[in-house]
Scaffold this motif. Structure first.
Motif, PDB file in Angstrom:
ATOM      1  N   LEU A 242       0.810  -1.155   0.104  1.00 41.26           N
ATOM      2  CA  LEU A 242      -0.063   0.221  -0.154  1.00 41.26           C
ATOM      3  C   LEU A 242       0.855   1.259  -0.109  1.00 41.26           C
ATOM      4  N   GLN A 249      -1.970   4.539   4.623  1.00 39.34           N
ATOM      5  CA  GLN A 249      -2.021   3.244   4.404  1.00 39.34           C
ATOM      6  C   GLN A 249      -3.021   2.363   5.351  1.00 39.34           C
ATOM      7  N   VAL A 250      -3.283   2.808   6.544  1.00 38.88           N
ATOM      8  CA  VAL A 250      -4.213   2.336   7.336  1.00 38.88           C
ATOM      9  C   VAL A 250      -5.637   2.434   6.672  1.00 38.88           C
ATOM     10  N   GLU A 251      -5.707   3.648   6.233  1.00 37.34           N
ATOM     11  CA  GLU A 251      -7.229   3.825   5.743  1.00 37.34           C
ATOM     12  C   GLU A 251      -7.669   3.049   4.337  1.00 37.34           C
ATOM     13  N   LEU A 253      -6.066   0.070   3.903  1.00 38.75           N
ATOM     14  CA  LEU A 253      -6.249  -1.152   4.473  1.00 38.75           C
ATOM     15  C   LEU A 253      -7.787  -1.448   4.915  1.00 38.75           C
ATOM     16  N   LEU A 254      -8.242  -0.761   5.827  1.00 44.43           N
ATOM     17  CA  LEU A 254      -9.433  -0.866   6.552  1.00 44.43           C
ATOM     18  C   LEU A 254     -10.631  -0.913   5.465  1.00 44.43           C
ATOM     19  N   GLY A 256     -10.045  -1.895   2.386  1.00 45.87           N
ATOM     20  CA  GLY A 256      -9.924  -3.063   1.504  1.00 45.87           C
ATOM     21  C   GLY A 256     -10.470  -4.310   2.282  1.00 45.87           C
ATOM     22  N   LEU A 257     -10.231  -4.285   3.701  1.00 49.08           N
ATOM     23  CA  LEU A 257     -10.664  -5.440   4.376  1.00 49.08           C
ATOM     24  C   LEU A 257     -12.128  -5.398   4.565  1.00 49.08           C
ATOM     25  N   ASP A 260     -13.703  -6.838   1.422  1.00 50.18           N
ATOM     26  CA  ASP A 260     -13.117  -8.018   1.483  1.00 50.18           C
ATOM     27  C   ASP A 260     -14.030  -8.842   2.418  1.00 50.18           C
ATOM     28  N   VAL A 262     -13.950  -9.145   5.487  1.00 51.60           N
ATOM     29  CA  VAL A 262     -13.358  -9.959   6.602  1.00 51.60           C
ATOM     30  C   VAL A 262     -13.303  -9.068   7.621  1.00 51.60           C
ATOM     31  N   LEU A 263     -13.864  -7.812   7.567  1.00 52.54           N
ATOM     32  CA  LEU A 263     -13.731  -6.862   8.524  1.00 52.54           C
ATOM     33  C   LEU A 263     -14.909  -6.076   8.535  1.00 52.54           C
ATOM     34  N   SER A 264     -15.539  -5.743   9.455  1.00 54.36           N
ATOM     35  CA  SER A 264     -16.964  -4.334   9.418  1.00 54.36           C
ATOM     36  C   SER A 264     -16.482  -3.188  10.001  1.00 54.36           C
ATOM     37  N   VAL A 265     -15.805  -2.499   9.248  1.00 51.56           N
ATOM     38  CA  VAL A 265     -15.420  -0.995   9.752  1.00 51.56           C
ATOM     39  C   VAL A 265     -15.840  -0.112   8.597  1.00 51.56           C
ATOM     40  N   LYS A 266     -16.676   0.897   9.013  1.00 48.99           N
ATOM     41  CA  LYS A 266     -17.095   1.832   7.821  1.00 48.99           C
ATOM     42  C   LYS A 266     -16.064   2.904   8.054  1.00 48.99           C
ATOM     43  N   ILE A 267     -15.215   3.196   6.957  1.00 56.45           N
ATOM     44  CA  ILE A 267     -14.469   4.422   7.146  1.00 56.45           C
ATOM     45  C   ILE A 267     -14.785   5.339   5.962  1.00 56.45           C
TER      46      ILE A 267
ATOM     47  N   LYS B 333      -9.855 -16.365   8.187  1.00 54.43           N
ATOM     48  CA  LYS B 333     -10.025 -15.359   7.097  1.00 54.43           C
ATOM     49  C   LYS B 333      -9.173 -14.357   7.019  1.00 54.43           C
ATOM     50  N   LEU B 334      -8.773 -13.665   8.139  1.00 54.34           N
ATOM     51  CA  LEU B 334      -7.799 -12.628   8.152  1.00 54.34           C
ATOM     52  C   LEU B 334      -6.716 -13.107   8.947  1.00 54.34           C
ATOM     53  N   TYR B 373      -2.318  -7.494   1.611  1.00 58.08           N
ATOM     54  CA  TYR B 373      -2.151  -5.916   1.896  1.00 58.08           C
ATOM     55  C   TYR B 373      -0.756  -5.721   2.437  1.00 58.08           C
ATOM     56  N   GLY B 374       0.198  -4.964   1.939  1.00 56.42           N
ATOM     57  CA  GLY B 374       1.452  -4.984   2.561  1.00 56.42           C
ATOM     58  C   GLY B 374       1.536  -3.513   3.177  1.00 56.42           C
ATOM     59  N   LEU B 375       1.762  -3.176   4.403  1.00 54.42           N
ATOM     60  CA  LEU B 375       2.215  -2.088   4.920  1.00 54.42           C
ATOM     61  C   LEU B 375       3.667  -1.741   5.439  1.00 54.42           C
ATOM     62  N   MET B 386      -4.581   1.763  13.702  1.00 56.79           N
ATOM     63  CA  MET B 386      -5.753   1.160  13.481  1.00 56.79           C
ATOM     64  C   MET B 386      -6.602   0.711  14.406  1.00 56.79           C
ATOM     65  N   ARG B 389      -8.724   3.982  14.609  1.00 52.71           N
ATOM     66  CA  ARG B 389      -9.821   3.973  13.433  1.00 52.71           C
ATOM     67  C   ARG B 389     -10.782   3.189  13.783  1.00 52.71           C
ATOM     68  N   ALA B 393     -14.486   4.476  14.199  1.00 52.68           N
ATOM     69  CA  ALA B 393     -15.423   4.028  13.053  1.00 52.68           C
ATOM     70  C   ALA B 393     -16.717   3.323  13.860  1.00 52.68           C
TER      71      ALA B 393
END
Ligand SMILES: Cc1cc2nc3c(=O)[nH]c(=O)nc-3n(C[C@H](O)[C@H](O)[C@H](O)COP(=O)(O)OP(=O)(O)OC[C@H]3O[C@@H](n4cnc5c(N)ncnc54)[C@H](O)[C@@H]3O)c2cc1C
Ligand SMILES: Nc1ncnc2c1ncn2[C@@H]1O[C@H](COP(=O)(O)O)[C@@H](O)[C@H]1O
Lengths: 268, 395
Positions: A242, A249-251, A253-254, A256-257, A260, A262-267, B333-334, B373-375, B386, B389, B393
């Motif tokens: 990223l 990057q974090v944004e 990532l979240l 993207g996830l 996908d 695999v995560l439920s975060v609304k950003i 999954k992750l 995803y590579g950071l 993270m 955020r 959220a």
């Protein structure tokens, strides 16, 4: 205590790759090693010998070059070794392997304890230990991470076995078979004396005839399972780096996830 | 050796040499020849244009006679059905429907009768219940001998069990007692329609190759199945089936091992195999207390905590958390790898995860090779951000 350790020579898995074009294993530079878990089995046996006396033997079933693996464990202090080797043993699945090992071990005599590694890193099955115990009609405990105590008078031992959610403390009568995980100990280094002995030791080789096996129960013929296809795993969507500052990057990532699922975060 | 190459037919075309996945065939004096590393997989037999290669395989009688039905072992430990029991019901239902046979679930434990309803609701037609104080805790002798006796009596054609610590321990004993094949740690199952054989697909060599395996001559066909690979089936409230109660005492089984104590790791989720999300840390964390940062993220994501061998060897976290060749194989999954270089021995334990996130300050770290995803950056900047955020959220 007389202890027997089962070791297996395996290709170093980190080198193994399947050529996706031809579906063949790339073999250049693939080294043979003693299955890592089996080294902890050897160490367990040697520690018990240090404490209780007796002998430690190691056996393997494999092609002639597997004698190299036996030499290696001799350098660590194993007293005697034996190789079960015959063209008829080739292609054995875990059932046929356990059968052949059981036949060979019976030939060698009686043992207080048989120790295997948790699993071999080539096939990753972890089935030979329990299968062998059943063939020898012995109780067994898998995934042992600690030996709590041994009572030779009552011929019992207590161990901790690793479970998915913690560990169990289990007692078994002896003789018994254990399979061990890495946590059980730390490996010693080979001694100079051991290395000398490893170079010189005569390794007895037992053929199918020597072990008086049923020819229909060894090798591929004796295997219930058959490999009908090998193929490369589907490649990963890989090496995606990223871009941007940490926040960005974090944004990404979240988001993207979340996409996908695999995560439920609304950003936003 | 059961691979025959007919010298009169072989034309030295080298088709077999190229086809061999193990590189076991070479040309010697213009004739193909297989060495010890031959696994008798049959790839060469298929490609040989002149049928010079034959492999003698165990064909056996069609052992299917009398064997019918799919069974799953519904693992129960410490008062709870394991997740994998439901996953097996889902997959078992699919296979049973394809074969047109019934799905049986085997339940061992003490005071577990009411769990049978759940097994019915998730797809079982029959529940074989062995409810007895002797089954309250797991021992290989009790579980293994009992299941073998039940299989002999009822003769299912397929038996599936989770590739858990329990399943991988006692199922090999069952298969050995019965004299049949067993495939470990499967990640794919199917039925070959031509002969009803169970196609069992599994990773080998640390996940670097996949193999499909069949058991033509032994019955039942047995497999342990990796957790979290299959989906649980739909829950059907009130769905009923037949309950078969097994009289355990009358089977006269003696266990030579005795369970003295069950110690559950309460400090944190160590059951890595069941977690949907794993947050894993390596030597990049620098010291033991920094695992707290990962635990904070893990808590937010309801995740388990994994570790590299580097971190375990440093004594920062217990071996039960180690992921990789000498630790556990996981496929969540992750998977979020923080401060882990991604040595191959680590990768083989986690590369089948659905989505992999790598956080590492070294852009050349091999972990990025398998990352979705590579950071690139300092984990002590990235992880707290993270956490922040995600918290905002969610509030
Ligand atoms: C037979 C055998 C079996 C093995 N089995 C296993 C196994 O089961 N599991 C396993 O994991 N390993 C295993 N290993 C060991 C493996 O080869 C590696 O040594 C190990 O995985 C390294 O752990 P690590 O990634 O935590 O440490 P390191 O290799 O030291 O990597 C640390 C990483 O953290 C990064 N980093 C440092 N500080 C920061 C920061 N502030 N922010 C972001 N990134 C940072 C660094 O760039 C580096 O890439 C095995 C080895 C052998 C020989
Ligand atoms: N060919 C063999 N010779 C000796 N021991 C073996 C062999 N195959 C497996 N074992 C033992 O059984 C354990 C489990 O192997 P596996 O079931 O192949 O994962 C290994 O760690 C060894 O201790």
């Amino acid at each position: 205590m007389d202890i027997l350790v089962c070791i297996k020579q395996v290709p170093d898995t980190k080198d193994i790759k399947l050529d996706p074009e031809t579906n063949t294993l790339k073999r250049e530079g693939v080294e043979s090693i003693v299955n890592p878990f089996d080294m902890y089995a050897v160490e367990t046996a040697l520690m018990l010998k240090d404490e209780w006396g007796g002998t430690v033997r190691a056996v393997t079933m494999g092609p002639p070059q597997a004698e190299q693996a036996l030499r290696e464990v001799v350098s660590y202090g194993v007293d005697e070794v034996a190789l079960f080797s015959d063209r008829a043993f080739a292609g054995a699945d875990t059932w046929a392997t356990a059968y052949t090992l059981a036949k060979g071990i019976r030939k060698l005599g009686d043992f207080d304890l048989i120790i295997c590694g948790k699993q071999a890193v080539d096939g990753d099955t972890a089935q030979v230990g329990p299968g062998l115990a059943q063939q020898l009609d012995l109780p067994f405990i898998t995934f042992v991470r600690r030996i709590v105590k041994i009572e030779l008078d009552s011929r019992t031992m207590v161990v901790e076995r690793l479970m998915d959610d913690g560990y169990d403390v289990v007692e078994t009568s002896l003789p018994a078979l254990l399979t061990v995980v890495k946590e059980i100990n730390e490996l010693r280094v080979p001694s100079l004396k051991g290395k000398m002995k490893a170079k010189k030791i005569d390794i007895p080789i037992y053929s199918a005839a020597d072990l008086e096996v049923d020819p229909d129960s060894v090798g591929l013929t004796g295997s219930y399972t058959q490999v009908i296809e090998v193929f490369a795993p589907k490649p990963r969507g890989n090496r995606i780096i990223l871009e941007g500052e940490t926040e960005e990057q974090v944004e990404k990532l979240l988001n993207g996830l979340t996409k996908d699922k695999v995560l439920s975060v609304k950003i936003d | 050796m059961c691979l025959f190459i007919d010298p009169d037919l072989c034309t030295a075309c080298e088709a077999c040499v190229e086809s061999c996945p193990f590189g076991a065939i070479t040309l010697v004096d213009d004739l193909a020849q297989a060495d010890e590393t031959c696994n008798l997989c049959g790839a060469c037999e298929d490609v040989c244009p002149v049928q010079a290669i034959t492999i003698e395989k165990k064909t056996g009688a069609p052992a299917a006679d009398g064997y019918e039905g799919v069974w799953i072992f519904a693992e129960h430990r410490q008062g709870k059905l394991a997740q994998v029991a439901f996953e097996l019901l889902g997959e078992g239902r699919r296979l049973a429907d394809q074969l047109g046979v019934a799905l049986g679930a085997v339940l061992f434990g003490h005071d577990v009768k009411e769990e049978a309803d759940q097994l019915f609701a998730y797809g079982a037609d029959t529940v074989y219940l062995a409810d007895d104080p002797a089954l309250a805790g797991f021992t290989d002798d009790m579980y293994g001998v009992l299941l073998a006796k039940m299989i002999n009596e009822h003769q299912p054609e397929i038996v599936l069990c989770g590739a858990t610590s329990i399943g991988r321990s006692f199922i090999p004993k069952v298969a050995t007692i019965l004299g049949t094949g067993l495939t470990a740690d499967c990640t794919g199952l199917g039925i070959r329609s031509s002969d009803r054989l169970l196609l069992q697909t599994r990773p080998a060599f640390g996940g670097n190759i996949m193999a499909t395996i069949v058991c033509p001559a032994g019955r039942p066909q047995m497999a342990t199945v990796r957790t979290r690979v299959f989906r649980r089936g739909p829950y059907q409230e009130g769905r009923k089936g037949e309950l078969v109660e097994i009289d355990v005492a009358r089977k006269n089984i003696v266990s030579r091992t005795r369970l003295l104590e069950v110690v559950t790791d309460l400090s944190e989720k160590v059951n890595l195999a069941e977690a949907d999300v794993l947050v894993a840390g390596g030597r990049g964390l620098g010291e033991e207390k920094n695992f707290d940062l990962l635990r904070e993220l893990a808590d937010l994501l309801n995740a388990g905590v994994g570790a590299s061998r580097g971190a375990v060897d440093a004594g920062w976290i217990s071996y039960a958390h180690q992921v990789g060749q000498t630790g556990k194989t996981v496929s969540p999954k992750l998977y979020i790898a923080c401060g882990i270089s991604g040595a191959v021995q680590h990768q083989v334990g986690m590369q089948s995860s659905d989505v992999i996130v790598a956080i590492n300050k070294d852009p050349n770290a091999p972990i990025f090779d398998v990352a979705n995803y590579g950071l690139v950056g300092d984990l002590f900047d990235i992880v707290p951000l993270m956490i922040k955020r995600i918290k905002t959220a969610r509030s």
